[in-house]
Write an enzyme that holds these catalytic residues in place. Sequence first.
Site, PDB file in Angstrom:
ATOM      1  N   ASP A 138      11.629  62.179 -49.023  1.00 56.55           N
ATOM      2  CA  ASP A 138      11.620  60.660 -48.763  1.00 56.55           C
ATOM      3  C   ASP A 138       9.631  60.744 -49.714  1.00 56.55           C
ATOM      4  O   ASP A 138       9.624  59.287 -51.200  1.00 56.55           O
ATOM      5  CB  ASP A 138      10.701  60.085 -47.341  1.00 56.55           C
ATOM      6  CG  ASP A 138      12.221  59.566 -46.133  1.00 56.55           C
ATOM      7  OD1 ASP A 138      13.589  59.722 -46.524  1.00 56.55           O
ATOM      8  OD2 ASP A 138      12.016  59.727 -44.992  1.00 56.55           O
ATOM      9  N   GLY A 175       8.835  63.460 -51.592  1.00 56.97           N
ATOM     10  CA  GLY A 175       8.736  63.318 -52.966  1.00 56.97           C
ATOM     11  C   GLY A 175       9.500  62.865 -53.540  1.00 56.97           C
ATOM     12  O   GLY A 175       9.486  62.983 -55.008  1.00 56.97           O
ATOM     13  N   ARG A 176      10.175  61.430 -53.274  1.00 56.56           N
ATOM     14  CA  ARG A 176      10.967  61.279 -54.102  1.00 56.56           C
ATOM     15  C   ARG A 176      10.176  59.973 -54.333  1.00 56.56           C
ATOM     16  O   ARG A 176       9.841  59.361 -55.598  1.00 56.56           O
ATOM     17  CB  ARG A 176      12.362  59.724 -53.317  1.00 56.56           C
ATOM     18  CG  ARG A 176      14.065  61.421 -52.983  1.00 56.56           C
ATOM     19  CD  ARG A 176      14.862  60.022 -52.186  1.00 56.56           C
ATOM     20  NE  ARG A 176      15.607  61.247 -51.923  1.00 56.56           N
ATOM     21  CZ  ARG A 176      16.376  61.069 -50.585  1.00 56.56           C
ATOM     22  NH1 ARG A 176      16.060  60.341 -49.578  1.00 56.56           N
ATOM     23  NH2 ARG A 176      17.546  62.278 -51.277  1.00 56.56           N
ATOM     24  N   GLY A 190      13.655  54.043 -84.674  1.00 54.87           N
ATOM     25  CA  GLY A 190      14.967  53.585 -85.481  1.00 54.87           C
ATOM     26  C   GLY A 190      14.919  55.511 -85.797  1.00 54.87           C
ATOM     27  O   GLY A 190      14.588  56.410 -84.881  1.00 54.87           O
ATOM     28  N   GLU A 202      15.459  65.631 -56.187  1.00 57.01           N
ATOM     29  CA  GLU A 202      15.134  65.440 -55.035  1.00 57.01           C
ATOM     30  C   GLU A 202      15.246  63.959 -54.946  1.00 57.01           C
ATOM     31  O   GLU A 202      15.778  63.082 -54.183  1.00 57.01           O
ATOM     32  CB  GLU A 202      13.449  64.310 -55.163  1.00 57.01           C
ATOM     33  CG  GLU A 202      12.334  64.741 -56.166  1.00 57.01           C
ATOM     34  CD  GLU A 202      11.920  66.165 -54.948  1.00 57.01           C
ATOM     35  OE1 GLU A 202      12.919  66.658 -54.188  1.00 57.01           O
ATOM     36  OE2 GLU A 202      10.827  67.018 -55.277  1.00 57.01           O
ATOM     37  N   GLY A 203      17.480  64.267 -55.060  1.00 57.18           N
ATOM     38  CA  GLY A 203      18.799  63.227 -54.766  1.00 57.18           C
ATOM     39  C   GLY A 203      18.877  63.111 -55.904  1.00 57.18           C
ATOM     40  O   GLY A 203      18.240  61.923 -56.647  1.00 57.18           O
TER      41      GLY A 203
END
Length: 379
Positions: free
Chosen positions: A240, A242-243, A339, A363-364
């Site tokens: 949690d 880490g996310r 471009g 992390e998922g």
Amino acid sequence: MPVDRLLPSDDARDLIALTRDIADKVLDPIVDEYERAEKYPEGVMAQLGAAGLLSLPQPEEWSGGGQPYEVYLQVLEEIATRWAAIGVAVSVHSLSSHPLLAYGTEEQKQRWLPGMLAGDQIGAYSLSEPQAGSDAAALNCKATRDGDNYVLNGSKAWITHGGKADFYTLFARTGEGSKGISCFLVPADLEGLSFGKPEEKMGLHAVPTTSAFYDNARLDADRLIGTEGQGLSIAFSALDSGRLGIAAVAVGIAQAALDEAVRYANERTTFGRKIIDHQGLGFLLADMAAAVVSARATYLDAARRRDLGLPYSTQASVAKLIATDAAMKVTTDAVQVFGGVGYTRDFRVERFMREAKITQIFEGTNQIQRLVISRGLGS
């Protein structure tokens, strides 16, 4: 351009100023060279540790910074704006230290935490396996108790800082099913531990990602973190946070891409006007800026809930989903602003686009984040 941040204290403002100074003087001058050469920046993590930037959210009683998570994440974003690979490495180090801090005994903390938080010991998170990425309960790497040791056998995959870290937070099977996984703190010099060659990745070239192999590696039993069978709950509690770290890194990448695009749009002219003054391009840049600001708000919302001790798992998944999708969109649009030259390595935006992609995966994956969010709606 520097982000105008709303920060809760003078200490936080000083930390952001310090981080920007280090990022501008230490990271920015060498990032292009090291990323192109796929060369590991020896000593950089130690410099960040010496400045106190690797322990900001940790308790002061363990020589941490004692800062709110919302401040730590904004520091992490500043680092990632200059160098995404280092931002990821800092996030992973924090992720790797979390199990010991949250579940370790007092003796374990006194023994190992000071080096981690000072940056003397850099950590890596070792959860995934070749056949078990999103499905963490499918782990096969085994830890078999034998007297005062655990004997480790099996392989782990996708380890950020693999082969370079000083310790590995390892999740291995000690029993059957989802309740048969345990957490261990493995020293890098453990006999029987070896590493594969670094993965040939799309981006984040300067920090290696490798597999690890355990061949009858004997680990002292006192390196078990928590209790046997507690591994998955430890892993998910760390993820949690880490996310949120990856969300902050993604916003840093997006901010860097936006800054480059705005600078270029103010310098480049077509049909006698700066290209930023063409409505079609100006609106594109406006959408990019709105995406960056919105993404930052999602990770700050989740971090503030964390700081207040409120549930934040769903909000962490929302932040990770929104921020990383925004990073992919903003970096892609930044290439469009440049471009044809944006597709060359003469400008940084092509690197930002490559770096943004992985944030949607680790992390998922963002599909897993949608699963977490949808389950939260039914509870």
